[in-house]
Design an enzyme around this catalytic site. Sequence first.
Site, PDB file in Angstrom:
ATOM      1  N   ASP A   1     108.945 -14.346 -38.965  1.00 38.48           N
ATOM      2  CA  ASP A   1     109.408 -14.462 -37.575  1.00 38.48           C
ATOM      3  C   ASP A   1     108.535 -15.213 -36.905  1.00 38.48           C
ATOM      4  O   ASP A   1     107.250 -15.656 -37.365  1.00 38.48           O
ATOM      5  CB  ASP A   1     109.414 -13.037 -37.144  1.00 38.48           C
ATOM      6  CG  ASP A   1     107.910 -12.345 -36.704  1.00 38.48           C
ATOM      7  OD1 ASP A   1     107.367 -12.587 -37.773  1.00 38.48           O
ATOM      8  OD2 ASP A   1     107.550 -11.845 -35.781  1.00 38.48           O
TER       9      ASP A   1
ATOM     10  N   GLU B   1     105.774  -9.798 -37.167  1.00 35.51           N
ATOM     11  CA  GLU B   1     104.329  -9.748 -36.628  1.00 35.51           C
ATOM     12  C   GLU B   1     104.273 -10.333 -35.388  1.00 35.51           C
ATOM     13  O   GLU B   1     103.320  -9.785 -34.499  1.00 35.51           O
ATOM     14  CB  GLU B   1     103.665 -10.837 -37.929  1.00 35.51           C
ATOM     15  CG  GLU B   1     102.160 -10.847 -37.843  1.00 35.51           C
ATOM     16  CD  GLU B   1     101.551 -11.782 -36.707  1.00 35.51           C
ATOM     17  OE1 GLU B   1     100.488 -11.262 -36.186  1.00 35.51           O
ATOM     18  OE2 GLU B   1     102.282 -12.682 -36.030  1.00 35.51           O
TER      19      GLU B   1
END
Length: 473
Positions: free
Chosen positions: A113, A179
């Site tokens: 991500d 994250e």
Amino acid sequence: MTDFELPSAAKSQTRATLDQLKDAVQDGLPTAIADLSALVRIPSVSWNGFDPAAVAASADAVAALLTGLEVFESVEIARAPITETGLLGQPAVLATRAARNGRPTILLYAHHDVQPPGADEDWESPPFEPTLRGDRLYGRGAADDKAGVMAHVAAIRAFTAAVGTDFDLGLVAFIEGEEEFGSRSFTNFLEEHKEKLAADVIVVADSDNWDTSTPSLTVSLRGNVTFKLTVSTLAHASHSGMFGGAAPDAMLATIKLLSSLYADDGSVAVAGLTSQQWDTPEYTDERLKAEAALLPGVTPVGTGTVLSRLWMKPAITVTGIDAPSVINASNTLIPSVSVRVSTRIAPGQTGEDAYAALEEHLLAHAPFGAHVEISDVDRGNPFLVNTDGWAVAEAKDAMHEAWGVEAVEAGIGGSIPFISDLVAQFPEAQILVTGVEDPDTRAHSPNESLHLGVFRRAILTEAVLLAKLQSRA
């Protein structure tokens, strides 16, 4: 030529030489860059308000890359619940291969991500269109942390090109999907997949290097406390001419409250936030001004050595504000203002203790009786690496082999809070924090980029480390 000798009990295993690995990394670099570019084109922002389908598409692409290596016994996409809400977190990719004949298992972590891109006009090229300029690849996630994903993939490709696919080293790839949004389901994911994730060595490829020609092994990370702060003084907006000068508006109260967080020299002035003492490498004000892009005449803040301020002291940053825009401003007293506060905390203090200190300060310093609300709180603990283990020595040797210079043991001002969760779940594992970034990467900022020389050397470092661990009984 350097050989990674195998124990006598495993002479049937193929030996990988440094030259073989160098050749394999160089030969595979165009494919690695192409695969990285394909990942960058997927706008996998994990924050609320962004399309979760893009994160799912990114997970699918990563799973396909890991499956294509043909070394893992299983590759799966999995999600775990977020404790606070019960909702499922973003998809992560988990691939496993069991160790054989007494070899260690290495877990390779990265995240697929990315941060929100920000305003398109702040980018010199579109954020999700990977663009090569000079020796740097530009794009959101080109470095943080899709390059970390591809460093793992490309290192395994180079390793297997040198030794084949019939090796005894245990491999786990864990590519997280949230994250950048606080790893909110991370702890539950570890608990649900603890047996599959168990490893002797954990490599977290999500950090920095000293510069483009010198590698770093990160040995300390600050923790973080982030939250939304809302300051309110009025039940509704009022005419600034009729009531200004007597009725306190929320912007005035917010400015005074935020100002109380800082001393005159710009250092943090919140009682209860702690610091550490540590000898740091030389790093001048001039280097800080260049790497942090200070404007002419702007001076650094805080006291102590530059790196002690960045690594071992707290820092508070207001990263966002909700208030009327300049173009929409009217002559009114604003009833409420919200800001996003990001606090970095020094090693040695828990996120819980730091939040308690911040909360106490904000409530005690609210001016004019302003109402203060703190919400959307995230806490992450700092981390200090135990550098006594054999894996640290192996990693530093691998960096020296790949880069041609000794690695710097460095702290990082940023935070990777989930590492404390890894320590809690796998206390016997040795954790190595590495990365593909450099001081000019601009992670989280517009015009994020990856230095391709650093990328190549990071891949080679990990391929050499895999060969070393394969040779270890």
